[in-house]
Design a protein around this motif. Structure first.
Motif, PDB file in Angstrom:
ATOM      1  N   ILE A   1       0.843  -1.192   0.000  1.00  0.00           N
ATOM      2  CA  ILE A   1       0.000   0.000   0.000  1.00  0.00           C
ATOM      3  C   ILE A   1       0.875   1.238   0.000  1.00  0.00           C
ATOM      4  N   ASP A   2       0.424   2.203  -0.785  1.00  0.00           N
ATOM      5  CA  ASP A   2       1.200   3.410  -1.062  1.00  0.00           C
ATOM      6  C   ASP A   2       0.657   4.538  -0.185  1.00  0.00           C
ATOM      7  N   THR A   3       1.106   4.565   1.065  1.00  0.00           N
ATOM      8  CA  THR A   3       0.624   5.574   1.998  1.00  0.00           C
ATOM      9  C   THR A   3       1.527   5.589   3.226  1.00  0.00           C
TER      10      THR A   3
ATOM     11  N   VAL B   1       4.636  -1.880   2.259  1.00  0.00           N
ATOM     12  CA  VAL B   1       4.182  -0.476   2.206  1.00  0.00           C
ATOM     13  C   VAL B   1       5.222   0.331   1.443  1.00  0.00           C
ATOM     14  N   THR B   2       4.752   1.293   0.656  1.00  0.00           N
ATOM     15  CA  THR B   2       5.688   2.264   0.070  1.00  0.00           C
ATOM     16  C   THR B   2       5.311   3.654   0.574  1.00  0.00           C
ATOM     17  N   THR B   3       6.348   4.410   0.910  1.00  0.00           N
ATOM     18  CA  THR B   3       6.112   5.808   1.275  1.00  0.00           C
ATOM     19  C   THR B   3       6.979   6.654   0.350  1.00  0.00           C
ATOM     20  N   ASN B   4       6.719   7.927   0.330  1.00  0.00           N
ATOM     21  CA  ASN B   4       7.600   8.864  -0.379  1.00  0.00           C
ATOM     22  C   ASN B   4       7.546  10.180   0.398  1.00  0.00           C
ATOM     23  N   PRO B   5       8.430  11.135   0.095  1.00  0.00           N
ATOM     24  CA  PRO B   5       8.457  12.362   0.901  1.00  0.00           C
ATOM     25  C   PRO B   5       7.122  13.105   0.903  1.00  0.00           C
ATOM     26  N   SER B   6       6.381  13.058  -0.196  1.00  0.00           N
ATOM     27  CA  SER B   6       5.088  13.751  -0.240  1.00  0.00           C
ATOM     28  C   SER B   6       4.091  13.080   0.705  1.00  0.00           C
ATOM     29  N   LEU B   7       4.089  11.741   0.713  1.00  0.00           N
ATOM     30  CA  LEU B   7       3.158  11.016   1.594  1.00  0.00           C
ATOM     31  C   LEU B   7       3.508  11.238   3.063  1.00  0.00           C
ATOM     32  N   VAL B   8       4.819  11.309   3.369  1.00  0.00           N
ATOM     33  CA  VAL B   8       5.233  11.553   4.760  1.00  0.00           C
ATOM     34  C   VAL B   8       4.846  12.976   5.165  1.00  0.00           C
TER      35      VAL B   8
ATOM     36  N   VAL C   1      15.329   0.792   1.356  1.00  0.00           N
ATOM     37  CA  VAL C   1      15.707   2.188   1.132  1.00  0.00           C
ATOM     38  C   VAL C   1      15.345   2.556  -0.302  1.00  0.00           C
ATOM     39  N   LYS C   2      14.664   3.701  -0.417  1.00  0.00           N
ATOM     40  CA  LYS C   2      14.211   4.136  -1.744  1.00  0.00           C
ATOM     41  C   LYS C   2      15.143   5.232  -2.234  1.00  0.00           C
ATOM     42  N   VAL C   3      15.681   5.035  -3.439  1.00  0.00           N
ATOM     43  CA  VAL C   3      16.564   6.059  -4.021  1.00  0.00           C
ATOM     44  C   VAL C   3      16.024   6.435  -5.392  1.00  0.00           C
TER      45      VAL C   3
ATOM     46  N   PRO D   1       8.405   1.638 -11.721  1.00  0.00           N
ATOM     47  CA  PRO D   1       7.931   2.454 -12.841  1.00  0.00           C
ATOM     48  C   PRO D   1       6.593   3.094 -12.470  1.00  0.00           C
ATOM     49  N   PHE D   2       6.436   4.374 -12.801  1.00  0.00           N
ATOM     50  CA  PHE D   2       5.247   5.153 -12.420  1.00  0.00           C
ATOM     51  C   PHE D   2       4.244   5.194 -13.576  1.00  0.00           C
ATOM     52  N   VAL D   3       3.188   4.410 -13.462  1.00  0.00           N
ATOM     53  CA  VAL D   3       2.205   4.295 -14.539  1.00  0.00           C
ATOM     54  C   VAL D   3       1.346   5.565 -14.693  1.00  0.00           C
ATOM     55  N   GLY D   4       0.715   5.981 -13.592  1.00  0.00           N
ATOM     56  CA  GLY D   4      -0.242   7.095 -13.668  1.00  0.00           C
ATOM     57  C   GLY D   4       0.399   8.396 -14.137  1.00  0.00           C
ATOM     58  N   ARG D   5       1.626   8.643 -13.665  1.00  0.00           N
ATOM     59  CA  ARG D   5       2.254   9.914 -14.066  1.00  0.00           C
ATOM     60  C   ARG D   5       2.606   9.927 -15.549  1.00  0.00           C
ATOM     61  N   LEU D   6       2.870   8.734 -16.137  1.00  0.00           N
ATOM     62  CA  LEU D   6       3.083   8.677 -17.592  1.00  0.00           C
ATOM     63  C   LEU D   6       1.756   8.913 -18.311  1.00  0.00           C
TER      64      LEU D   6
ATOM     65  N   VAL E   1       5.028  -1.990  -9.582  1.00  0.00           N
ATOM     66  CA  VAL E   1       4.253  -1.004 -10.347  1.00  0.00           C
ATOM     67  C   VAL E   1       3.742   0.081  -9.401  1.00  0.00           C
ATOM     68  N   ALA E   2       4.092   1.335  -9.710  1.00  0.00           N
ATOM     69  CA  ALA E   2       3.755   2.465  -8.832  1.00  0.00           C
ATOM     70  C   ALA E   2       2.903   3.485  -9.572  1.00  0.00           C
ATOM     71  N   SER E   3       2.429   4.470  -8.808  1.00  0.00           N
ATOM     72  CA  SER E   3       1.573   5.523  -9.370  1.00  0.00           C
ATOM     73  C   SER E   3       0.332   4.906 -10.024  1.00  0.00           C
ATOM     74  N   ILE E   4      -0.242   3.966  -9.278  1.00  0.00           N
ATOM     75  CA  ILE E   4      -1.442   3.261  -9.758  1.00  0.00           C
ATOM     76  C   ILE E   4      -2.667   4.110  -9.455  1.00  0.00           C
ATOM     77  N   ARG E   5      -3.562   4.208 -10.417  1.00  0.00           N
ATOM     78  CA  ARG E   5      -4.744   5.069 -10.245  1.00  0.00           C
ATOM     79  C   ARG E   5      -6.058   4.309 -10.094  1.00  0.00           C
ATOM     80  N   HIS E   6      -6.089   3.065 -10.567  1.00  0.00           N
ATOM     81  CA  HIS E   6      -7.342   2.304 -10.514  1.00  0.00           C
ATOM     82  C   HIS E   6      -7.064   0.797 -10.613  1.00  0.00           C
TER      83      HIS E   6
ATOM     84  N   ALA F   1       2.431  -4.689  -6.952  1.00  0.00           N
ATOM     85  CA  ALA F   1       1.698  -3.447  -7.266  1.00  0.00           C
ATOM     86  C   ALA F   1       1.593  -2.674  -5.973  1.00  0.00           C
ATOM     87  N   THR F   2       1.994  -1.403  -5.967  1.00  0.00           N
ATOM     88  CA  THR F   2       1.759  -0.599  -4.779  1.00  0.00           C
ATOM     89  C   THR F   2       0.550   0.279  -5.051  1.00  0.00           C
ATOM     90  N   VAL F   3      -0.480   0.081  -4.226  1.00  0.00           N
ATOM     91  CA  VAL F   3      -1.769   0.707  -4.510  1.00  0.00           C
ATOM     92  C   VAL F   3      -2.181   1.680  -3.416  1.00  0.00           C
TER      93      VAL F   3
HETATM   94  C1  E4P Z   1       5.654   4.871  -5.331  1.00  0.00           C
HETATM   95  O1  E4P Z   1       6.395   4.321  -4.538  1.00  0.00           O
HETATM   96  C2  E4P Z   1       5.166   6.245  -5.184  1.00  0.00           C
HETATM   97  O2  E4P Z   1       5.050   6.532  -3.815  1.00  0.00           O
HETATM   98  C3  E4P Z   1       3.797   6.479  -5.754  1.00  0.00           C
HETATM   99  O3  E4P Z   1       3.247   5.316  -6.349  1.00  0.00           O
HETATM  100  C4  E4P Z   1       3.630   7.739  -6.496  1.00  0.00           C
HETATM  101  O4  E4P Z   1       2.349   7.796  -7.036  1.00  0.00           O
HETATM  102  P1  E4P Z   1       1.584   9.138  -7.428  1.00  0.00           P
HETATM  103  O5  E4P Z   1       1.859   9.414  -8.864  1.00  0.00           O
HETATM  104  O6  E4P Z   1       0.150   8.823  -7.180  1.00  0.00           O
HETATM  105  O7  E4P Z   1       2.103  10.236  -6.514  1.00  0.00           O
END
Ligand code: E4P
Length: 224
Positions: free
Chosen positions: A5-7, A25-32, A82-84, A128-133, A163-168, A183-185
């Protein structure tokens, strides 16, 4: 397929982990930042709830500082990945951390050549970020298909496609068809995956019909 889960929202993580269906779980600086909480406290809370990989992203952009940050993050718990970012410095840090035995998630991947480099650098996961593409009119799922095909053709690659940036939910099922390992959702999408109107309708009908029988399974059992 594994579901992460991406949160960074602890209540969401606790609630969804209770289903027994969350592998990480995946986090990123925006989610934190959204939580308004201390990063290390959030991470140790998450790691105490979910035993699988918990991605924690570095904030530096140079290899040396990324390594220092990555090592500090890895000390939080054994299940930290660790995420880089997918930059030359990020991949250098990935290689060193991977050689030290730390799980590494290479994030912000937008092309197949980038994914190949992440694999070469010893990444545990490439994201790879699907939704942002899709957002910029490019084919997000096409990229997942391409990376999966390449990784399957290169048996020495052990890096998992996350698979990241999943929208649906269709992003999830398409990723599974293509052979992506993870898949991180977002929590909302995981909840959508449970739902179908015919499930609700069917359950209503079964419950109504059962009520007409006047029976209780548990009472019948207790009376035995
Ligand atoms: C992946 O690890 C990212 O945290 C995440 O999927 C980014 O998705 P977003 O495009 O919804 O911000």
């Amino acid at each position: 397929m594994k579901f992460f889960i991406d949160t960074a929202d602890i209540d969401e993580i606790r609630d969804l982990a209770a289903t027994g269906l969350v592998d990480g779980v995946t986090t990123n600086p925006s989610l934190v930042a959204k939580t308004g909480r201390d990063f290390f406290e959030v991470l140790s809370d998450i790691c105490s709830i979910v035993p699988g990989p918990v991605s924690a992203e570095v904030a530096a952009t140079d290899t040396e500082t990324m390594l220092a940050e990555g090592r500090a993050l890895a000390k939080v718990a054994d299940n930290i990945a660790v995420k880089v970012p997918l930059t030359p410095d990020g991949l250098k840090a990935c290689k060193t951390l991977a050689d030290e035995g730390t799980q590494v998630n290479v994030t912000l991947c937008f092309s197949a050549p980038q994914a190949l480099l992440a694999a070469k650098a010893g990444a545990t996961f490439v994201s790879p970020f699907v939704g942002r593409l899709d957002d910029i009119g490019q084919d997000g799922m096409g990229l997942i298909g391409e990376i999966c095909e390449i990784f399957q053709a290169q048996p020495e690659i052990t890096t998992e496609v996350l698979v990241a940036s999943i929208r649906h939910p269709i992003h999830v099922t398409d990723s599974a068809k293509m052979g992506a390992e993870v898949a991180t959702v977002p929590p909302k999408v995981l909840r959508q995956m449970f739902q179908h109107p015919l499930t609700d309708k069917g359950l209503d009908a079964f419950l109504n019909d059962w009520a007409k029988t006047g029976q209780s399974i548990l009472k019948a059992k207790a009376a035995e």
